[in-house]
Design a protein around this motif. Sequence first.
Motif, PDB file in Angstrom:
ATOM      1  N   THR A   5       0.814  -1.218   0.000  1.00  0.00           N
ATOM      2  CA  THR A   5       0.000   0.000   0.000  1.00  0.00           C
ATOM      3  C   THR A   5       0.847   1.267   0.000  1.00  0.00           C
ATOM      4  N   THR A   6       2.158   1.118   0.056  1.00  0.00           N
ATOM      5  CA  THR A   6       3.052   2.277   0.051  1.00  0.00           C
ATOM      6  C   THR A   6       4.047   2.149  -1.099  1.00  0.00           C
ATOM      7  N   GLU A   7       4.664   3.277  -1.457  1.00  0.00           N
ATOM      8  CA  GLU A   7       5.678   3.243  -2.508  1.00  0.00           C
ATOM      9  C   GLU A   7       6.850   2.360  -2.096  1.00  0.00           C
ATOM     10  N   ARG A   8       7.197   2.416  -0.832  1.00  0.00           N
ATOM     11  CA  ARG A   8       8.298   1.576  -0.346  1.00  0.00           C
ATOM     12  C   ARG A   8       7.941   0.109  -0.477  1.00  0.00           C
ATOM     13  N   GLY A   9       6.703  -0.227  -0.126  1.00  0.00           N
ATOM     14  CA  GLY A   9       6.268  -1.611  -0.246  1.00  0.00           C
ATOM     15  C   GLY A   9       6.254  -2.077  -1.689  1.00  0.00           C
ATOM     16  N   MET A  10       5.797  -1.225  -2.596  1.00  0.00           N
ATOM     17  CA  MET A  10       5.773  -1.582  -4.016  1.00  0.00           C
ATOM     18  C   MET A  10       7.192  -1.769  -4.545  1.00  0.00           C
ATOM     19  N   ALA A  11       8.116  -0.928  -4.070  1.00  0.00           N
ATOM     20  CA  ALA A  11       9.507  -1.053  -4.500  1.00  0.00           C
ATOM     21  C   ALA A  11      10.115  -2.353  -3.990  1.00  0.00           C
ATOM     22  N   THR A  12       9.776  -2.731  -2.747  1.00  0.00           N
ATOM     23  CA  THR A  12      10.294  -3.974  -2.190  1.00  0.00           C
ATOM     24  C   THR A  12       9.755  -5.177  -2.960  1.00  0.00           C
ATOM     25  N   LYS A  13       8.473  -5.162  -3.269  1.00  0.00           N
ATOM     26  CA  LYS A  13       7.899  -6.273  -4.033  1.00  0.00           C
ATOM     27  C   LYS A  13       8.531  -6.350  -5.415  1.00  0.00           C
ATOM     28  N   TYR A  49       7.580 -13.162   2.964  1.00  0.00           N
ATOM     29  CA  TYR A  49       6.251 -13.675   3.296  1.00  0.00           C
ATOM     30  C   TYR A  49       5.220 -12.576   3.535  1.00  0.00           C
ATOM     31  N   GLU A  50       5.679 -11.339   3.528  1.00  0.00           N
ATOM     32  CA  GLU A  50       4.719 -10.242   3.558  1.00  0.00           C
ATOM     33  C   GLU A  50       4.031 -10.063   2.203  1.00  0.00           C
ATOM     34  N   TYR A  51       4.664 -10.581   1.149  1.00  0.00           N
ATOM     35  CA  TYR A  51       4.158 -10.370  -0.208  1.00  0.00           C
ATOM     36  C   TYR A  51       3.795 -11.673  -0.926  1.00  0.00           C
ATOM     37  N   PHE A  52       4.409 -12.771  -0.557  1.00  0.00           N
ATOM     38  CA  PHE A  52       4.191 -14.034  -1.261  1.00  0.00           C
ATOM     39  C   PHE A  52       4.056 -15.177  -0.258  1.00  0.00           C
ATOM     40  N   SER A  54       4.618 -18.464  -1.001  1.00  0.00           N
ATOM     41  CA  SER A  54       5.500 -19.593  -1.264  1.00  0.00           C
ATOM     42  C   SER A  54       6.345 -19.316  -2.500  1.00  0.00           C
ATOM     43  N   LYS A  55       7.256 -20.217  -2.769  1.00  0.00           N
ATOM     44  CA  LYS A  55       8.063 -20.123  -3.998  1.00  0.00           C
ATOM     45  C   LYS A  55       7.164 -20.243  -5.226  1.00  0.00           C
ATOM     46  N   GLU A  56       6.189 -21.118  -5.157  1.00  0.00           N
ATOM     47  CA  GLU A  56       5.270 -21.282  -6.283  1.00  0.00           C
ATOM     48  C   GLU A  56       4.473 -19.995  -6.531  1.00  0.00           C
ATOM     49  N   THR A  57       4.091 -19.322  -5.460  1.00  0.00           N
ATOM     50  CA  THR A  57       3.313 -18.090  -5.598  1.00  0.00           C
ATOM     51  C   THR A  57       4.117 -17.008  -6.305  1.00  0.00           C
ATOM     52  N   ILE A  58       5.377 -16.821  -5.928  1.00  0.00           N
ATOM     53  CA  ILE A  58       6.169 -15.773  -6.570  1.00  0.00           C
ATOM     54  C   ILE A  58       6.495 -16.168  -8.002  1.00  0.00           C
ATOM     55  N   PHE A  59       6.669 -17.452  -8.258  1.00  0.00           N
ATOM     56  CA  PHE A  59       6.921 -17.894  -9.626  1.00  0.00           C
ATOM     57  C   PHE A  59       5.721 -17.581 -10.513  1.00  0.00           C
ATOM     58  N   ARG A  60       4.534 -17.900 -10.006  1.00  0.00           N
ATOM     59  CA  ARG A  60       3.318 -17.641 -10.780  1.00  0.00           C
ATOM     60  C   ARG A  60       3.157 -16.136 -11.036  1.00  0.00           C
ATOM     61  N   GLU A  61       3.369 -15.340  -9.989  1.00  0.00           N
ATOM     62  CA  GLU A  61       3.209 -13.895 -10.176  1.00  0.00           C
ATOM     63  C   GLU A  61       4.272 -13.334 -11.099  1.00  0.00           C
ATOM     64  N   LEU A  62       5.463 -13.913 -11.076  1.00  0.00           N
ATOM     65  CA  LEU A  62       6.520 -13.458 -11.975  1.00  0.00           C
ATOM     66  C   LEU A  62       6.124 -13.680 -13.433  1.00  0.00           C
TER      67      LEU A  62
END
Length: 212
Positions: A5-13, A49-52, A54-62
């Motif tokens: 919800t913040t620019e910092r959070g979006m940059a981290t993701k 884990y604040e954003y994803f 599991s490994k599968e979740t980040i792979f899918r979103e990538l």
Amino acid sequence: MREPTTERGMATKQKLLQAAEQVFGERGYHAASIVEITRTAGVGVGTFYEYFDSKETIFRELVEHMSHQLRRRIAERVAALPNRLERERAGFEAFFRYALEHRNLYRIVLESQFVDEPLYKWYYQRLADGYKRGLKEALQRGEIRGPATDSETYLDTLAFALLGMGQMLGMRWVLWEGRVPPAEVLEELAELIRRLLSPHPEAAARVGPAKS
């Protein structure tokens, strides 16, 4: 998982997705680890884990993220061009340049077939669906040749055939040689597309037989 919800959070993701692109591309899905992704991104495992989930979740979103980036890059490149044939060449070149910037695209998408087959099919179907819309509009405007009435089979076949051309030429030049296809290759590609799509039979005949 939650959206930042913040620019910092979006940059981290975004850093995590960029790190995942690098790690999955270099190591492959099964050898890659969350620890390695977070280390590459310069964040802690807890942050992951604040954003994803599991490994599968980040792979899918990538894969979804790269699909969106690629489609947006092509759309922006062709938006101002006056006709479909010009858009075809520009769209192919935009794809090649994106693939050069993201050399791991090929491996990640190919591996998605074995990690999450519906995701793999979604990636190509999403590209094809957008392609079909553009081709249908061009057909209705008389910019390309095709059946007198809209044919989903024709548009689907044409879209996937053109995607296949881009896929293999990208492999030949971007993946194997690390460069965008040279100008003469892009010209040959444009000529092939003109032969295939030109609405005027005399235009196709004028180019003569294919070079050996």
